[in-house]
Design a protein around this motif. Structure first.
Motif, short mmCIF file in Angstrom:
data_model
loop_
_atom_site.label_atom_id
_atom_site.label_comp_id
_atom_site.label_asym_id
_atom_site.label_seq_id
_atom_site.Cartn_x
_atom_site.Cartn_y
_atom_site.Cartn_z
N SER A 120 0.84 -1.18 0.00
CA SER A 120 0.00 0.00 0.00
C SER A 120 0.88 1.24 0.00
O SER A 120 2.04 1.19 0.42
CB SER A 120 -0.95 0.01 1.20
N LYS A 139 -13.81 0.83 -10.76
CA LYS A 139 -12.83 1.35 -9.82
C LYS A 139 -12.98 2.86 -9.63
O LYS A 139 -13.35 3.57 -10.55
CB LYS A 139 -11.41 1.04 -10.30
N MET A 141 -7.95 8.23 -6.44
CA MET A 141 -6.49 8.16 -6.64
C MET A 141 -5.69 8.98 -5.63
O MET A 141 -4.60 9.44 -5.91
CB MET A 141 -6.12 8.56 -8.07
N SER A 142 -6.25 9.20 -4.45
CA SER A 142 -5.50 9.85 -3.37
C SER A 142 -5.89 9.18 -2.07
O SER A 142 -6.80 8.35 -2.03
CB SER A 142 -5.77 11.35 -3.33
N LEU A 178 -3.69 3.89 -1.16
CA LEU A 178 -3.97 3.09 -2.35
C LEU A 178 -3.45 1.67 -2.15
O LEU A 178 -2.42 1.44 -1.50
CB LEU A 178 -3.32 3.71 -3.59
N HIS A 179 -4.16 0.70 -2.75
CA HIS A 179 -3.84 -0.71 -2.60
C HIS A 179 -3.85 -1.40 -3.97
O HIS A 179 -4.36 -0.82 -4.95
CB HIS A 179 -4.85 -1.39 -1.66
N ASP A 212 -6.19 -0.90 -7.28
CA ASP A 212 -6.64 0.48 -7.40
C ASP A 212 -6.02 1.15 -8.62
O ASP A 212 -4.95 0.75 -9.10
CB ASP A 212 -6.25 1.30 -6.16
N ALA A 241 -4.10 4.34 -10.15
CA ALA A 241 -3.17 5.34 -9.62
C ALA A 241 -2.59 6.17 -10.76
O ALA A 241 -2.51 5.70 -11.90
CB ALA A 241 -2.05 4.65 -8.85
N TRP A 293 -3.06 -1.10 -10.44
CA TRP A 293 -1.91 -1.65 -9.71
C TRP A 293 -1.99 -3.18 -9.65
O TRP A 293 -2.88 -3.74 -9.03
CB TRP A 293 -1.88 -1.07 -8.31
#
Length: 228
Positions: free
Chosen positions: A4, A34, A38-39, A42-43, A46, A48, A66
């Motif tokens: 993460s 999804k 994007m802030s 994050l895992h 997700d 990004a 990701w």
């Protein structure tokens, strides 16, 4: 590895606003189901903001999901050991042709607790309950993490997917964990993403001057995010 990372919205507002407006990001959000926030934290899986070369060979920001996928597991392959990136079939093409950078405020790692006056033996140290740490580049608000990317077919579209590169821990991170993300200096970003660059040479210049502290558990709220 703890999988993460954290993106502070105020520090990366310009990038976040730009990438959220992209048609690719909108399509990924709809078809993959999804969020485009994007802030925050994050895992894997997700979306990004990621830096890579555009069709003109210049550095640009793109939305990417990701974690590579593989038939052997249902979990996203969120990181790749740099020691085997140039030999394993899953990574090798991306290692030589599709490298990227994930800009983050910091990344998280579960590591062994460190005390100022630590008289414990190495066995006692390694047997202690692990602590979640936030790790970032010393003296910088942005930590540039080296990664690889590729395109995969999902939901009738070509989705850009990225993975994070890791290496044997160096510097202060060795006190808490045996692995660390490969973190690049700002002056190495362009060379890293160039398809004709030498990734092995750039990895040799990766930063080891990380700082870390016990992670704070954040709770998402509407005021945390930058909107466009």
């Amino acid at each position: 590895m703890c999988m993460s990372l954290r993106i502070e919205p105020k520090e990366m507002a310009e990038v976040l606003i730009k990438v959220r407006k992209m048609s690719l990001a909108q399509e990924m959000s709809v078809k993959l189901g999804k969020s485009l926030i994007m802030s925050g934290d994050l895992h894997p899986s997700d979306i990004a903001p990621v830096l890579a070369t555009n069709k003109y060979g210049n550095m640009a920001v793109f939305p990417m999901a990701w974690g590579f996928t593989h038939q052997a597991t249902t979990k996203p392959l969120a990181n790749c050991r740099v020691e085997t990136a140039d030999t394993k079939g899953l990574w090798i093409d991306s290692w030589y042709r599709r490298r990227c950078v994930i800009p983050a405020s910091w990344y998280y790692e579960w590591g062994y607790p460190v005390y100022e006056d630590d008289s414990r033996s190495m066995i006692e140290h390694r047997n202690a309950k692990k602590v979640k740490y936030a790790i970032q580049t010393e003296g910088s608000n942005i930590t540039y993490i080296a990664g690889l990317y590729r395109y995969e077919e999902h939901c009738d579209m070509q989705v850009p997917m990225f993975t994070v590169l890791t290496k044997e821990a160096a510097g202060t991170v060795r006190d808490i964990h045996d692995r660390m993300h490969i973190v690049l200096g700002k002056d190495s970003l362009q060379d890293w993403i160039r398809p004709d660059g030498d990734p092995s040479a750039i990895v040799e210049k990766a930063l080891s001057n990380m700082v870390f502290e016990t992670a704070v558990e954040y709770h998402r709220s509407p005021n945390e995010f930058i909107t466009a």
